[in-house]
Design an enzyme around this catalytic site. Structure first.
Site, PDB file in Angstrom:
ATOM      1  N   TYR A  29     -86.886  53.166  36.195  1.00 45.48           N
ATOM      2  CA  TYR A  29     -87.114  51.673  36.399  1.00 45.48           C
ATOM      3  C   TYR A  29     -86.449  51.019  37.404  1.00 45.48           C
ATOM      4  CZ  TYR A  29     -82.947  51.307  33.166  1.00 45.48           C
ATOM      5  OH  TYR A  29     -81.778  51.422  32.816  1.00 45.48           O
ATOM      6  N   CYS A 281     -81.311  35.240  47.596  1.00 46.00           N
ATOM      7  CA  CYS A 281     -81.221  35.779  45.951  1.00 46.00           C
ATOM      8  C   CYS A 281     -81.910  37.296  46.184  1.00 46.00           C
ATOM      9  CB  CYS A 281     -82.215  34.983  45.219  1.00 46.00           C
ATOM     10  SG  CYS A 281     -82.726  35.466  43.653  1.00 46.00           S
ATOM     11  N   ASP A 282     -81.368  38.027  44.986  1.00 45.44           N
ATOM     12  CA  ASP A 282     -81.615  39.365  45.322  1.00 45.44           C
ATOM     13  C   ASP A 282     -83.113  39.595  44.826  1.00 45.44           C
ATOM     14  OD1 ASP A 282     -80.927  38.885  42.596  1.00 45.44           O
ATOM     15  OD2 ASP A 282     -80.096  41.056  42.195  1.00 45.44           O
ATOM     16  N   CYS A 322     -94.533  22.814  32.611  1.00 40.00           N
ATOM     17  CA  CYS A 322     -93.204  22.789  32.309  1.00 40.00           C
ATOM     18  C   CYS A 322     -92.749  21.101  32.473  1.00 40.00           C
ATOM     19  CB  CYS A 322     -92.172  23.353  33.496  1.00 40.00           C
ATOM     20  SG  CYS A 322     -92.452  25.353  33.605  1.00 40.00           S
ATOM     21  N   CYS A 331     -84.597  25.604  29.507  1.00 41.21           N
ATOM     22  CA  CYS A 331     -84.576  26.599  30.446  1.00 41.21           C
ATOM     23  C   CYS A 331     -85.021  26.111  31.874  1.00 41.21           C
ATOM     24  CB  CYS A 331     -86.065  27.363  30.036  1.00 41.21           C
ATOM     25  SG  CYS A 331     -87.555  26.611  30.451  1.00 41.21           S
ATOM     26  N   CYS A 335     -87.254  31.388  35.907  1.00 41.48           N
ATOM     27  CA  CYS A 335     -87.143  31.904  37.565  1.00 41.48           C
ATOM     28  C   CYS A 335     -88.254  31.668  38.097  1.00 41.48           C
ATOM     29  CB  CYS A 335     -86.670  33.512  37.359  1.00 41.48           C
ATOM     30  SG  CYS A 335     -86.299  34.291  38.566  1.00 41.48           S
TER      31      CYS A 335
END
Length: 413
Positions: A29, A281-282, A322, A331, A335
Protein backbone atom coordinates in the site's frame (compact mmCIF):
# COMPACT_ATOMS: atom_id res chain seq x y z
CA UNK A 1 6.37 37.73 -7.00
CA UNK A 2 3.97 38.30 -4.10
CA UNK A 3 5.37 37.23 -0.76
CA UNK A 4 3.32 34.49 0.86
CA UNK A 5 5.52 33.99 3.95
CA UNK A 6 7.20 36.56 6.15
CA UNK A 7 10.41 34.60 6.00
CA UNK A 8 12.24 36.73 8.53
CA UNK A 9 9.50 36.47 11.15
CA UNK A 10 7.70 33.14 10.89
CA UNK A 11 9.08 29.68 11.43
CA UNK A 12 8.38 26.76 9.14
CA UNK A 13 9.09 23.05 9.18
CA UNK A 14 11.05 20.90 6.76
CA UNK A 15 10.39 17.33 5.70
CA UNK A 16 13.23 15.84 3.67
CA UNK A 17 13.07 12.54 1.77
CA UNK A 18 16.55 11.49 2.80
CA UNK A 19 17.10 8.68 0.27
CA UNK A 20 14.23 9.49 -2.07
CA UNK A 21 11.90 6.45 -2.10
CA UNK A 22 14.49 3.71 -1.49
CA UNK A 23 13.22 1.22 1.08
CA UNK A 24 14.09 -2.23 2.40
CA UNK A 25 10.41 -3.15 2.78
CA UNK A 26 7.83 -3.83 0.10
CA UNK A 27 4.51 -2.73 1.57
CA UNK A 28 1.83 -3.15 -1.07
CA UNK A 29 0.00 0.00 0.00
CA UNK A 30 3.03 2.29 -0.07
CA UNK A 31 2.24 5.95 -0.66
CA UNK A 32 5.27 6.36 -2.90
CA UNK A 33 5.58 4.80 -6.30
CA UNK A 34 9.09 3.36 -6.37
CA UNK A 35 9.55 1.56 -3.04
CA UNK A 36 10.19 -2.08 -3.71
CA UNK A 37 12.00 -3.96 -0.93
CA UNK A 38 15.34 -4.06 -2.76
CA UNK A 39 16.84 -0.56 -2.55
CA UNK A 40 20.08 -1.34 -4.41
CA UNK A 41 22.34 1.71 -4.74
CA UNK A 42 21.39 4.35 -2.17
CA UNK A 43 21.30 7.95 -3.38
CA UNK A 44 21.22 10.16 -0.33
CA UNK A 45 21.14 13.96 -0.02
CA UNK A 46 24.32 15.50 -1.42
CA UNK A 47 26.54 17.08 1.25
CA UNK A 48 26.79 20.41 -0.59
CA UNK A 49 23.01 20.72 -0.88
CA UNK A 50 22.60 19.68 2.76
CA UNK A 51 25.04 22.30 4.02
CA UNK A 52 23.65 25.08 1.82
CA UNK A 53 20.14 24.43 3.08
CA UNK A 54 21.00 24.15 6.77
CA UNK A 55 22.99 27.39 6.62
CA UNK A 56 20.13 29.30 4.98
CA UNK A 57 17.49 27.68 7.18
CA UNK A 58 19.29 28.73 10.36
CA UNK A 59 19.64 32.29 9.07
CA UNK A 60 15.92 32.62 8.30
CA UNK A 61 14.20 30.70 11.06
CA UNK A 62 15.07 32.87 14.05
CA UNK A 63 16.58 30.18 16.23
CA UNK A 64 13.81 27.57 15.89
CA UNK A 65 14.50 24.91 13.27
CA UNK A 66 12.52 21.70 12.86
CA UNK A 67 13.70 18.85 10.64
CA UNK A 68 11.69 15.75 9.70
CA UNK A 69 13.65 12.98 7.96
CA UNK A 70 11.61 10.58 5.84
CA UNK A 71 11.98 8.18 2.95
CA UNK A 72 11.52 5.54 1.70
CA UNK A 73 13.50 4.33 4.68
CA UNK A 74 15.76 7.17 5.90
CA UNK A 75 18.06 4.91 7.93
CA UNK A 76 19.41 3.59 4.62
CA UNK A 77 21.34 6.87 4.42
CA UNK A 78 23.61 5.54 7.15
CA UNK A 79 24.61 6.79 10.57
CA UNK A 80 27.45 8.86 9.12
CA UNK A 81 24.91 10.94 7.16
CA UNK A 82 22.99 11.88 10.28
CA UNK A 83 26.22 12.60 12.14
CA UNK A 84 26.95 15.08 9.36
CA UNK A 85 23.45 16.55 9.82
CA UNK A 86 23.90 17.28 13.52
CA UNK A 87 27.42 18.62 12.90
CA UNK A 88 26.09 21.12 10.35
CA UNK A 89 23.18 22.07 12.59
CA UNK A 90 25.60 22.92 15.40
CA UNK A 91 27.91 24.72 12.97
CA UNK A 92 25.28 27.14 11.70
CA UNK A 93 22.92 27.41 14.67
CA UNK A 94 22.72 30.90 16.21
CA UNK A 95 23.15 31.22 19.99
CA UNK A 96 20.35 29.61 22.03
CA UNK A 97 18.81 28.04 18.93
CA UNK A 98 16.19 25.36 19.40
CA UNK A 99 16.74 22.53 16.92
CA UNK A 100 14.46 19.52 16.68
CA UNK A 101 14.90 16.37 14.63
CA UNK A 102 12.33 13.68 14.03
CA UNK A 103 12.59 10.65 11.81
CA UNK A 104 9.95 8.28 10.43
CA UNK A 105 11.26 4.74 10.10
CA UNK A 106 10.08 1.17 9.74
CA UNK A 107 12.53 0.44 12.62
CA UNK A 108 13.89 -2.76 11.09
CA UNK A 109 17.39 -1.28 10.80
CA UNK A 110 17.61 0.17 14.31
CA UNK A 111 20.60 -1.13 16.26
CA UNK A 112 22.07 -0.21 19.64
CA UNK A 113 24.31 2.28 17.84
CA UNK A 114 21.34 3.98 16.17
CA UNK A 115 19.42 4.10 19.47
CA UNK A 116 22.39 5.65 21.28
CA UNK A 117 22.67 8.29 18.55
CA UNK A 118 18.94 9.12 18.71
CA UNK A 119 19.15 9.49 22.48
CA UNK A 120 22.30 11.62 22.39
CA UNK A 121 20.82 14.11 19.91
CA UNK A 122 17.23 13.91 21.16
CA UNK A 123 15.68 12.64 17.94
CA UNK A 124 11.97 11.88 18.09
CA UNK A 125 11.46 8.57 16.31
CA UNK A 126 8.23 7.65 14.53
CA UNK A 127 7.86 3.88 14.09
CA UNK A 128 5.55 2.45 11.44
CA UNK A 129 3.69 -0.49 12.97
CA UNK A 130 0.21 -1.58 11.87
CA UNK A 131 -0.75 -3.61 14.94
CA UNK A 132 -0.13 -7.12 16.31
CA UNK A 133 2.05 -9.56 14.36
CA UNK A 134 -0.69 -11.17 12.25
CA UNK A 135 -2.02 -7.77 11.14
CA UNK A 136 1.35 -6.09 10.61
CA UNK A 137 2.96 -8.96 8.71
CA UNK A 138 0.09 -9.22 6.22
CA UNK A 139 1.05 -5.94 4.54
CA UNK A 140 4.44 -4.75 5.78
CA UNK A 141 6.78 -7.29 4.23
CA UNK A 142 10.41 -7.52 3.14
CA UNK A 143 11.49 -7.90 -0.47
CA UNK A 144 11.45 -11.68 -0.02
CA UNK A 145 7.86 -11.62 1.19
CA UNK A 146 8.50 -12.24 4.88
CA UNK A 147 6.79 -10.25 7.59
CA UNK A 148 8.78 -7.52 9.35
CA UNK A 149 7.07 -7.52 12.77
CA UNK A 150 9.84 -9.23 14.70
CA UNK A 151 12.48 -6.89 13.26
CA UNK A 152 10.36 -3.85 14.09
CA UNK A 153 9.86 -4.98 17.68
CA UNK A 154 13.58 -5.60 18.04
CA UNK A 155 14.22 -2.03 16.92
CA UNK A 156 11.63 -0.75 19.40
CA UNK A 157 13.34 -2.69 22.18
CA UNK A 158 16.57 -0.80 21.45
CA UNK A 159 14.68 2.51 21.58
CA UNK A 160 13.21 1.55 24.95
CA UNK A 161 16.58 0.38 26.27
CA UNK A 162 18.17 3.79 25.67
CA UNK A 163 15.15 5.89 26.59
CA UNK A 164 14.56 7.27 23.10
CA UNK A 165 11.29 9.17 22.62
CA UNK A 166 9.18 7.42 20.00
CA UNK A 167 5.62 7.14 18.77
CA UNK A 168 3.73 4.56 16.75
CA UNK A 169 2.21 5.30 13.34
CA UNK A 170 -0.40 2.78 12.20
CA UNK A 171 -1.77 2.76 8.68
CA UNK A 172 -5.47 1.88 8.80
CA UNK A 173 -6.44 -0.40 5.92
CA UNK A 174 -8.82 -3.22 5.06
CA UNK A 175 -6.91 -5.62 7.32
CA UNK A 176 -7.20 -3.64 10.57
CA UNK A 177 -10.00 -1.08 10.17
CA UNK A 178 -12.34 -3.50 11.97
CA UNK A 179 -9.88 -4.12 14.79
CA UNK A 180 -9.79 -0.84 16.70
CA UNK A 181 -10.14 -2.44 20.13
CA UNK A 182 -7.52 -5.06 19.28
CA UNK A 183 -5.06 -2.38 18.17
CA UNK A 184 -5.65 -0.26 21.28
CA UNK A 185 -5.25 -3.30 23.55
CA UNK A 186 -2.00 -4.15 21.72
CA UNK A 187 -0.67 -0.63 22.31
CA UNK A 188 -1.57 -1.03 25.99
CA UNK A 189 0.20 -4.35 26.29
CA UNK A 190 3.34 -2.99 24.65
CA UNK A 191 3.32 0.21 26.72
CA UNK A 192 3.12 2.49 23.68
CA UNK A 193 2.25 5.93 25.05
CA UNK A 194 2.00 7.88 21.77
CA UNK A 195 0.00 6.62 18.80
CA UNK A 196 -1.32 8.08 15.56
CA UNK A 197 -3.41 6.72 12.69
CA UNK A 198 -3.39 7.47 8.97
CA UNK A 199 -5.97 5.97 6.59
CA UNK A 200 -4.54 3.87 3.76
CA UNK A 201 -4.44 5.76 0.47
CA UNK A 202 -5.47 4.52 -2.95
CA UNK A 203 -3.27 6.99 -4.83
CA UNK A 204 0.38 7.96 -5.07
CA UNK A 205 1.98 11.21 -4.04
CA UNK A 206 2.64 12.24 -7.63
CA UNK A 207 -0.93 11.62 -8.83
CA UNK A 208 -2.50 15.00 -8.10
CA UNK A 209 -4.75 14.59 -11.14
CA UNK A 210 -6.56 11.80 -9.27
CA UNK A 211 -9.00 12.35 -6.44
CA UNK A 212 -7.73 11.54 -2.94
CA UNK A 213 -9.44 8.17 -2.59
CA UNK A 214 -8.65 5.60 0.07
CA UNK A 215 -8.76 1.83 0.58
CA UNK A 216 -11.31 2.09 3.38
CA UNK A 217 -14.73 3.73 3.30
CA UNK A 218 -15.75 6.78 5.34
CA UNK A 219 -18.19 4.56 7.24
CA UNK A 220 -15.44 2.09 8.14
CA UNK A 221 -13.03 4.78 9.27
CA UNK A 222 -15.74 6.56 11.26
CA UNK A 223 -16.59 3.34 13.11
CA UNK A 224 -12.90 2.70 13.72
CA UNK A 225 -12.46 6.16 15.25
CA UNK A 226 -15.51 5.75 17.49
CA UNK A 227 -14.34 2.37 18.81
CA UNK A 228 -10.81 3.64 19.34
CA UNK A 229 -12.22 6.72 21.09
CA UNK A 230 -14.12 4.55 23.60
CA UNK A 231 -10.87 2.83 24.51
CA UNK A 232 -8.88 6.08 24.64
CA UNK A 233 -11.47 7.95 26.74
CA UNK A 234 -11.20 5.36 29.53
CA UNK A 235 -14.13 6.70 31.59
CA UNK A 236 -12.74 10.22 31.43
CA UNK A 237 -9.13 9.31 32.26
CA UNK A 238 -7.12 8.86 29.04
CA UNK A 239 -3.93 6.90 29.66
CA UNK A 240 -2.16 7.48 26.37
CA UNK A 241 -1.81 10.02 23.61
CA UNK A 242 -3.70 9.30 20.41
CA UNK A 243 -2.93 12.18 18.11
CA UNK A 244 -6.38 12.50 16.54
CA UNK A 245 -8.17 12.60 19.90
CA UNK A 246 -5.57 14.85 21.50
CA UNK A 247 -6.17 17.33 18.68
CA UNK A 248 -9.92 17.11 19.14
CA UNK A 249 -9.55 17.84 22.85
CA UNK A 250 -7.30 20.81 22.05
CA UNK A 251 -10.03 22.27 19.88
CA UNK A 252 -12.60 21.84 22.66
CA UNK A 253 -10.13 23.75 24.84
CA UNK A 254 -9.87 26.50 22.19
CA UNK A 255 -6.17 25.72 21.80
CA UNK A 256 -6.31 24.97 18.06
CA UNK A 257 -5.29 21.81 16.24
CA UNK A 258 -1.75 20.58 15.65
CA UNK A 259 -2.77 17.97 13.07
CA UNK A 260 -2.56 19.65 9.68
CA UNK A 261 -5.81 18.32 8.22
CA UNK A 262 -7.83 19.98 10.99
CA UNK A 263 -6.11 23.34 11.14
CA UNK A 264 -7.61 26.52 9.73
CA UNK A 265 -4.75 26.76 7.26
CA UNK A 266 -2.13 24.37 5.96
CA UNK A 267 1.06 24.64 8.02
CA UNK A 268 4.03 26.37 6.48
CA UNK A 269 6.14 23.42 5.43
CA UNK A 270 8.76 22.57 2.85
CA UNK A 271 8.92 19.07 1.46
CA UNK A 272 12.28 18.38 -0.15
CA UNK A 273 13.16 15.52 -2.43
CA UNK A 274 16.55 13.86 -2.04
CA UNK A 275 17.86 15.95 -4.99
CA UNK A 276 16.71 19.24 -3.43
CA UNK A 277 13.47 19.75 -5.38
CA UNK A 278 11.01 21.66 -3.18
CA UNK A 279 7.25 21.33 -2.77
CA UNK A 280 4.74 22.78 -0.28
CA UNK A 281 3.29 19.42 0.85
CA UNK A 282 3.97 15.71 0.38
CA UNK A 283 0.46 15.35 -1.06
CA UNK A 284 1.50 17.66 -3.90
CA UNK A 285 4.81 16.26 -5.14
CA UNK A 286 4.20 17.13 -8.76
CA UNK A 287 5.73 19.48 -11.30
CA UNK A 288 2.61 21.66 -11.08
CA UNK A 289 3.56 22.47 -7.48
CA UNK A 290 7.35 22.49 -7.66
CA UNK A 291 8.57 25.72 -6.08
CA UNK A 292 12.28 25.42 -6.77
CA UNK A 293 15.39 23.43 -5.92
CA UNK A 294 17.31 24.16 -2.75
CA UNK A 295 20.58 23.36 -4.48
CA UNK A 296 20.05 26.05 -7.14
CA UNK A 297 17.64 28.57 -5.61
CA UNK A 298 17.80 30.61 -2.44
CA UNK A 299 15.55 29.48 0.38
CA UNK A 300 13.91 32.89 0.47
CA UNK A 301 13.06 32.67 -3.25
CA UNK A 302 11.53 29.22 -2.74
CA UNK A 303 9.38 30.38 0.17
CA UNK A 304 8.19 33.39 -1.81
CA UNK A 305 7.33 31.44 -4.97
CA UNK A 306 3.89 32.31 -6.33
CA UNK A 307 2.90 28.62 -6.39
CA UNK A 308 3.39 28.48 -2.62
CA UNK A 309 0.82 31.22 -2.17
CA UNK A 310 -1.48 29.39 -4.58
CA UNK A 311 -1.13 26.21 -2.50
CA UNK A 312 -1.79 27.99 0.80
CA UNK A 313 -5.02 29.38 -0.63
CA UNK A 314 -6.41 25.91 -1.33
CA UNK A 315 -7.51 25.06 2.19
CA UNK A 316 -9.33 28.32 3.09
CA UNK A 317 -11.27 28.09 -0.20
CA UNK A 318 -14.00 25.91 1.31
CA UNK A 319 -16.68 23.92 -0.52
CA UNK A 320 -20.17 25.38 -0.04
CA UNK A 321 -21.26 22.48 2.19
CA UNK A 322 -18.42 23.20 4.63
CA UNK A 323 -19.31 26.87 5.07
CA UNK A 324 -22.58 26.06 6.85
CA UNK A 325 -21.39 22.93 8.69
CA UNK A 326 -21.87 22.86 12.48
CA UNK A 327 -18.48 21.19 12.84
CA UNK A 328 -16.47 23.61 10.73
CA UNK A 329 -14.63 24.85 13.83
CA UNK A 330 -13.38 21.32 14.44
CA UNK A 331 -12.20 20.15 11.02
CA UNK A 332 -11.92 23.40 9.01
CA UNK A 333 -12.73 21.54 5.82
CA UNK A 334 -10.21 18.72 6.21
CA UNK A 335 -7.47 18.21 3.64
CA UNK A 336 -7.56 19.91 0.22
CA UNK A 337 -5.99 16.80 -1.34
CA UNK A 338 -8.98 14.73 -0.22
CA UNK A 339 -11.62 17.02 -1.69
CA UNK A 340 -13.05 15.71 -4.92
CA UNK A 341 -14.01 17.64 -8.04
CA UNK A 342 -10.88 19.82 -7.92
CA UNK A 343 -11.49 20.90 -4.34
CA UNK A 344 -15.19 21.72 -4.75
CA UNK A 345 -16.40 18.64 -2.85
CA UNK A 346 -16.00 17.87 0.85
CA UNK A 347 -13.15 15.84 2.32
CA UNK A 348 -13.42 12.12 1.51
CA UNK A 349 -13.64 11.41 5.26
CA UNK A 350 -16.14 14.17 6.04
CA UNK A 351 -18.76 11.65 7.22
CA UNK A 352 -16.13 9.84 9.31
CA UNK A 353 -15.27 13.01 11.18
CA UNK A 354 -18.90 14.02 11.71
CA UNK A 355 -19.67 10.52 13.00
CA UNK A 356 -16.94 10.86 15.62
CA UNK A 357 -17.84 14.45 16.52
CA UNK A 358 -21.45 13.47 17.23
CA UNK A 359 -20.40 10.35 19.10
CA UNK A 360 -17.75 12.01 21.30
CA UNK A 361 -19.26 15.46 21.90
CA UNK A 362 -20.67 15.05 25.42
CA UNK A 363 -17.60 13.21 26.67
CA UNK A 364 -15.24 15.72 25.09
CA UNK A 365 -17.11 18.55 26.81
CA UNK A 366 -16.82 16.70 30.11
CA UNK A 367 -13.12 16.04 29.60
CA UNK A 368 -12.39 19.62 28.56
CA UNK A 369 -14.14 20.92 31.70
CA UNK A 370 -12.06 18.54 33.78
CA UNK A 371 -8.88 19.88 32.19
CA UNK A 372 -9.98 23.49 32.72
CA UNK A 373 -10.77 22.87 36.38
CA UNK A 374 -7.34 21.34 36.81
CA UNK A 375 -5.80 24.47 35.24
CA UNK A 376 -7.72 26.70 37.65
CA UNK A 377 -6.80 24.58 40.67
CA UNK A 378 -3.14 24.78 39.66
CA UNK A 379 -3.43 28.56 39.37
CA UNK A 380 -4.95 28.77 42.86
CA UNK A 381 -2.12 26.69 44.33
CA UNK A 382 0.40 29.05 42.73
CA UNK A 383 -1.37 32.04 44.23
CA UNK A 384 -2.39 33.49 40.88
CA UNK A 385 -5.30 35.90 40.67
CA UNK A 386 -8.15 35.04 38.31
CA UNK A 387 -8.76 37.51 35.49
CA UNK A 388 -11.72 39.87 35.74
CA UNK A 389 -14.83 38.95 33.76
CA UNK A 390 -13.86 40.87 30.62
CA UNK A 391 -10.16 40.11 30.76
CA UNK A 392 -8.49 37.42 28.68
CA UNK A 393 -8.83 33.93 30.13
CA UNK A 394 -5.70 32.47 31.70
CA UNK A 395 -6.05 29.16 29.82
CA UNK A 396 -4.65 30.66 26.61
CA UNK A 397 -7.84 30.46 24.54
CA UNK A 398 -7.80 34.20 23.82
CA UNK A 399 -11.44 34.53 24.90
CA UNK A 400 -12.83 36.64 27.71
CA UNK A 401 -12.72 34.92 31.09
CA UNK A 402 -16.51 35.10 31.53
CA UNK A 403 -17.06 33.24 28.23
CA UNK A 404 -14.37 30.67 28.83
CA UNK A 405 -13.28 29.24 32.21
CA UNK A 406 -15.04 31.79 34.40
CA UNK A 407 -18.14 29.65 34.93
CA UNK A 408 -15.99 26.94 36.53
CA UNK A 409 -14.72 29.07 39.43
CA UNK A 410 -17.19 27.53 41.88
CA UNK A 411 -15.66 24.13 41.21
CA UNK A 412 -12.26 25.18 42.54
CA UNK A 413 -13.03 27.66 45.34
Amino acid sequence: MTSCIAVNKESFGVMWKTVSEACNLKCDYCYYSRCGGNPGKINRIDSKILEKFIKEYMEINNGAAGFVWQGGEPLLAGLDFFEEVVFLQRKYAPPYAHISNSIQTNATLITEEWAQFFKQYQFLVGVSLDGPKQIHDARRITGSGKGSFDQVMRGIDYLKKYGVSFNILSVIHEGNVGNAKELMAFYDKQGFSYVQFIPCMDFRSQEIDKEGKYLITPEEFGQFLCEAFDYWYNHGNPQRSVRFFDNLLSMYLHQGAELCIHREACPKMLVLEQNGDAYPCDFFIHEDYKIGNIGNDSLEAILNHSLYEQFLNLKPTLPDKCKSCEYLNLCHGGCPRSRGDQGKDVDYFCESYMQLYRYADSRMKHLSEKVRINWLQTAVKRGEKFPKRNETCLCGSGEKFKKCCGHLINNVM
